[in-house]
Design a protein around this motif. Structure first.
Motif, PDB file in Angstrom:
ATOM      1  N   THR A 172     -10.083   5.163   2.991  1.00  0.00           N
ATOM      2  CA  THR A 172      -9.751   6.099   3.246  1.00  0.00           C
ATOM      3  C   THR A 172     -10.787   6.925   4.091  1.00  0.00           C
ATOM      4  O   THR A 172     -12.096   6.723   3.940  1.00  0.00           O
ATOM      5  N   ALA A 173     -10.637   7.828   5.123  1.00  0.00           N
ATOM      6  CA  ALA A 173     -11.463   8.420   5.765  1.00  0.00           C
ATOM      7  C   ALA A 173     -12.668   9.212   4.959  1.00  0.00           C
ATOM      8  O   ALA A 173     -14.011   9.335   5.218  1.00  0.00           O
ATOM      9  N   PHE A 174     -11.869  10.127   4.356  1.00  0.00           N
ATOM     10  CA  PHE A 174     -12.938  11.094   3.413  1.00  0.00           C
ATOM     11  C   PHE A 174     -12.491  11.198   1.979  1.00  0.00           C
ATOM     12  O   PHE A 174     -11.462  11.860   1.652  1.00  0.00           O
ATOM     13  N   PRO A 175     -13.018  10.173   1.398  1.00  0.00           N
ATOM     14  CA  PRO A 175     -12.678   9.877  -0.188  1.00  0.00           C
ATOM     15  C   PRO A 175     -13.019  11.052  -1.122  1.00  0.00           C
ATOM     16  O   PRO A 175     -14.008  11.543  -0.744  1.00  0.00           O
ATOM     17  N   ARG A 176     -12.223  11.283  -1.862  1.00  0.00           N
ATOM     18  CA  ARG A 176     -12.710  11.984  -3.323  1.00  0.00           C
ATOM     19  C   ARG A 176     -12.464  11.434  -4.459  1.00  0.00           C
ATOM     20  O   ARG A 176     -11.617  10.704  -4.912  1.00  0.00           O
ATOM     21  N   THR A 177     -13.858  11.484  -4.936  1.00  0.00           N
ATOM     22  CA  THR A 177     -14.055  10.934  -6.325  1.00  0.00           C
ATOM     23  C   THR A 177     -14.520  12.005  -7.226  1.00  0.00           C
ATOM     24  O   THR A 177     -14.955  13.028  -6.780  1.00  0.00           O
ATOM     25  N   PRO A 178     -15.167  11.753  -8.456  1.00  0.00           N
ATOM     26  CA  PRO A 178     -15.474  12.854  -9.312  1.00  0.00           C
ATOM     27  C   PRO A 178     -17.063  12.899  -8.657  1.00  0.00           C
ATOM     28  O   PRO A 178     -17.117  14.235  -8.892  1.00  0.00           O
ATOM     29  N   ASP A 179     -17.478  12.298  -7.902  1.00  0.00           N
ATOM     30  CA  ASP A 179     -18.958  12.372  -7.531  1.00  0.00           C
ATOM     31  C   ASP A 179     -18.662  12.792  -5.841  1.00  0.00           C
ATOM     32  O   ASP A 179     -19.612  13.668  -5.507  1.00  0.00           O
ATOM     33  N   ILE A 180     -17.666  12.612  -5.319  1.00  0.00           N
ATOM     34  CA  ILE A 180     -17.584  13.005  -3.813  1.00  0.00           C
ATOM     35  C   ILE A 180     -16.509  14.048  -3.458  1.00  0.00           C
ATOM     36  O   ILE A 180     -15.335  13.756  -3.805  1.00  0.00           O
ATOM     37  N   LEU A 181     -17.191  15.153  -3.005  1.00  0.00           N
ATOM     38  CA  LEU A 181     -16.154  16.297  -2.593  1.00  0.00           C
ATOM     39  C   LEU A 181     -16.727  16.766  -1.238  1.00  0.00           C
ATOM     40  O   LEU A 181     -16.125  17.952  -0.611  1.00  0.00           O
ATOM     41  N   TYR A 182     -17.950  16.237  -0.554  1.00  0.00           N
ATOM     42  CA  TYR A 182     -18.426  16.613   0.795  1.00  0.00           C
ATOM     43  C   TYR A 182     -18.552  15.292   1.484  1.00  0.00           C
ATOM     44  O   TYR A 182     -18.835  14.269   0.972  1.00  0.00           O
ATOM     45  N   LEU A 219      -9.514   6.933  -7.126  1.00  0.00           N
ATOM     46  CA  LEU A 219      -9.808   8.269  -6.391  1.00  0.00           C
ATOM     47  C   LEU A 219      -9.064   9.297  -7.018  1.00  0.00           C
ATOM     48  O   LEU A 219      -8.088   9.283  -7.852  1.00  0.00           O
ATOM     49  N   THR A 220      -9.510  10.445  -6.925  1.00  0.00           N
ATOM     50  CA  THR A 220      -9.174  11.677  -7.463  1.00  0.00           C
ATOM     51  C   THR A 220      -7.885  12.306  -6.542  1.00  0.00           C
ATOM     52  O   THR A 220      -7.011  12.969  -6.972  1.00  0.00           O
ATOM     53  N   GLU A 221      -8.044  12.002  -5.123  1.00  0.00           N
ATOM     54  CA  GLU A 221      -6.848  12.265  -4.386  1.00  0.00           C
ATOM     55  C   GLU A 221      -6.526  11.107  -3.855  1.00  0.00           C
ATOM     56  O   GLU A 221      -7.295  10.129  -3.079  1.00  0.00           O
ATOM     57  N   PHE A 222      -5.122  10.577  -3.925  1.00  0.00           N
ATOM     58  CA  PHE A 222      -5.098   9.257  -3.183  1.00  0.00           C
ATOM     59  C   PHE A 222      -3.674   9.623  -2.556  1.00  0.00           C
ATOM     60  O   PHE A 222      -2.998  10.589  -2.882  1.00  0.00           O
ATOM     61  N   TRP A 223      -3.190   8.709  -1.732  1.00  0.00           N
ATOM     62  CA  TRP A 223      -1.809   9.072  -1.109  1.00  0.00           C
ATOM     63  C   TRP A 223      -0.802   7.832  -1.519  1.00  0.00           C
ATOM     64  O   TRP A 223      -1.120   6.719  -1.717  1.00  0.00           O
ATOM     65  N   GLU A 224       0.408   8.297  -1.878  1.00  0.00           N
ATOM     66  CA  GLU A 224       1.494   7.417  -2.534  1.00  0.00           C
ATOM     67  C   GLU A 224       2.568   7.342  -1.881  1.00  0.00           C
ATOM     68  O   GLU A 224       3.126   8.368  -1.436  1.00  0.00           O
ATOM     69  N   ILE A 225       3.100   5.973  -1.648  1.00  0.00           N
ATOM     70  CA  ILE A 225       4.281   6.188  -1.099  1.00  0.00           C
ATOM     71  C   ILE A 225       5.373   6.072  -2.501  1.00  0.00           C
ATOM     72  O   ILE A 225       5.477   5.396  -3.508  1.00  0.00           O
ATOM     73  N   ASP A 226       6.072   7.114  -2.486  1.00  0.00           N
ATOM     74  CA  ASP A 226       7.047   7.590  -3.558  1.00  0.00           C
ATOM     75  C   ASP A 226       8.483   7.552  -3.235  1.00  0.00           C
ATOM     76  O   ASP A 226       8.814   7.980  -2.063  1.00  0.00           O
ATOM     77  N   ALA A 227       9.030   6.532  -3.649  1.00  0.00           N
ATOM     78  CA  ALA A 227      10.459   6.123  -3.159  1.00  0.00           C
ATOM     79  C   ALA A 227      11.245   5.974  -4.450  1.00  0.00           C
ATOM     80  O   ALA A 227      10.910   5.654  -5.582  1.00  0.00           O
ATOM     81  N   GLU A 228      12.593   6.248  -4.121  1.00  0.00           N
ATOM     82  CA  GLU A 228      13.512   6.388  -5.235  1.00  0.00           C
ATOM     83  C   GLU A 228      15.017   6.087  -4.721  1.00  0.00           C
ATOM     84  O   GLU A 228      15.137   6.488  -3.494  1.00  0.00           O
TER      85      GLU A 228
END
Ligand code: AMO
Length: 417
Positions: free
Chosen positions: A406-416, A207-216
């Motif tokens: 994901t409810a509203f995916p973002r890919t190179p083709d999907i922005l709407y 995906l061009t926008e994804f959600w990440e668990i970032d842990a450190e």
């Protein structure tokens, strides 16, 4: 008398009796409302015929047990009020007339109401809750990290530039530099936030926008990190098993809860592939088919620990015993639908080595001034990982592609929309 609310899903007209299937608020489960002559006023019986799907209604009446419907009950209507009418819908939410993917996405704001999609989104909520609960139980403090950033952490090519007054700025590719900076303050830290990658990858796992668990975390070994990542997977899988009914709604089955994980290193992965007739020159990355092939050899989640240094980002610690390698590891889900779930490892804290590594990756040390500086002030050894929420959800739910997680995916083709 009880009062229920829901969206008309389908109306079955049997003359003096009408069966109105509704998606019950708030569970979105399909339930049957029986509207019978004599029970309701004649105008109501007539009006029901005209209800388009998605009409939001409020019904007064009572539940009655019955073995004629799958849910084991139906609601006998006495009064019906239209809360909000609906126009005829451009896609069939019952799935009787299948809608192709691009049209479903065009009308995603309606598509998300489908019981199947709603079940997936609810289960994603279960995954998110389990991840948070688990990380908290391990002493991690939840935080937020900046989304507007000034330098690339994950390679310069995949940045989305943004207009930031008169300066150059980008959308964050991950929380990498900032989560590290919080280690001396919080000890163990995590965030669940959006990451943006300007990659023209049209695959089931990008995906061009994804959600990440970032842990450190400070003072962790690779083994500690592997245990924590496996702990996330296991507790999410475990939590999902409490919701078989939601899985049923989209024809899925709750995931297996693995008892253990396995560990190989990059060189062993090359050997496994070689055994399957796939030759990869040492130092090169695995493509999607190779990754799939590797996953098919495993029945439990597994790690590829230790990678050639050129295969890692600059912030992974170079192995001092064998500098051809860096302490990075990937976590992968097993089986036919397996894929990489996370990358993580031990970090480089020597500012001089970091400077060299930044140059090695074609980046400018000047862009990382503050980051390099901070390691000169009593910085603890530390490590962490980034785990994609959509990938974890897709794998645990058995979804074919992560767009569905994901409810509203973002890919190179999907922005709407
Ligand atoms: P990496 O770039 O490997 O590492 O990303 C970590 C995890 O994020 C998910 N992911 C993606 N998911 C969907 N679409 C994408 N385009 C995409 N790219 C990545 C994957 C991946 O494993 N800073 C490091 C992590 C760390 O070392 O802490 C990083 O971001 O699940």
């Amino acid at each position: 008398m009880e009062k229920i609310r829901g969206w008309v899903y389908r109306v079955r007209d049997m003359g003096k009796v009408k069966f109105v299937l509704i998606r019950l608020f708030p569970e979105n489960r399909v339930e049957q409302v029986v509207v019978k002559a004599g029970n309701v006023e004649d105008e109501v019986l007539e009006a029901v015929e005209g209800f388009y799907p998605e009409t939001l209604i409020e019904v007064e009446g009572e539940w009655k047990a019955t073995d004629k419907v799958k849910t084991g009950r139906e609601f006998v209507a006495r009064k019906i009020r239209v809360v909000s009418p609906s126009k005829p819908t451009p896609i069939d939410l019952t799935g009787k007339t299948p809608t192709d993917y691009s049209k479903r996405i065009r009308y995603r704001w309606l598509d998300v109401r489908r019981p199947e999609v709603s079940a997936v989104l609810r289960l994603k909520g279960v995954v998110l809750r389990a991840v948070r609960d688990y990380l908290r139980s391990q002493g991690f403090v939840e935080t937020t990290l900046p989304i507007i950033i000034s330098a690339a952490a994950e390679g310069g090519a995949e940045l989305f530039p943004i207009v930031y007054f008169d300066r150059e700025a980008f959308l964050a590719q991950s929380g990498q530099l900032y989560k590290q900076a919080l280690v001396p303050s919080l000890g163990r830290v995590f965030t669940i936030g959006p990451s943006f990658r300007a990659e023209k990858s049209r695959t089931r796992k990008h995906l061009t926008e994804f959600w990440e668990i970032d842990a450190e975390a400070a003072f962790v070994t690779k083994e500690d990190l592997m245990d924590i990542e496996f702990g996330i997977y296991r507790s999410a899988a475990d939590a999902l098993n409490d919701y078989p009914e939601l899985f049923e709604r989209f024809g899925g089955t709750p995931p297996e809860v693995p008892k253990k994980y396995e560990v190989i290193d990059y060189d062993e992965a090359l050997e496994i592939l070689k055994g399957d007739g796939i030759e990869i020159p040492w130092g090169e990355d695995f493509g999607a088919p190779e990754e799939r092939q590797l996953c098919s050899h495993f029945e439990v989640p597994f790690f590829i620990a230790r990678f050639p240094r050129q295969q890692t980002a600059f912030y992974y610690k170079v192995d001092r015993d064998d500098p051809r390698y860096a302490h990075k590891m990937d976590f992968l889900a097993p089986g036919q639908r397996g894929m990489e779930l996370s990358s993580g490892g031990i970090r480089e804290e020597d500012p001089e080595m970091l400077r060299k590594r930044i140059i090695e990756f074609g980046l400018k040390p000047e862009s990382f001034d503050w980051y390099l500086e901070m390691f000169e002030y009593g910085f603890p050894p530390h490590g962490g990982f980034g785990l994609g929420i959509e990938r974890l959800t897709a794998v645990l739910l058995g979804l074919e592609k992560i767009m569905d997680a994901t409810a509203f995916p973002r890919t190179p083709d999907i922005l709407y929309p």
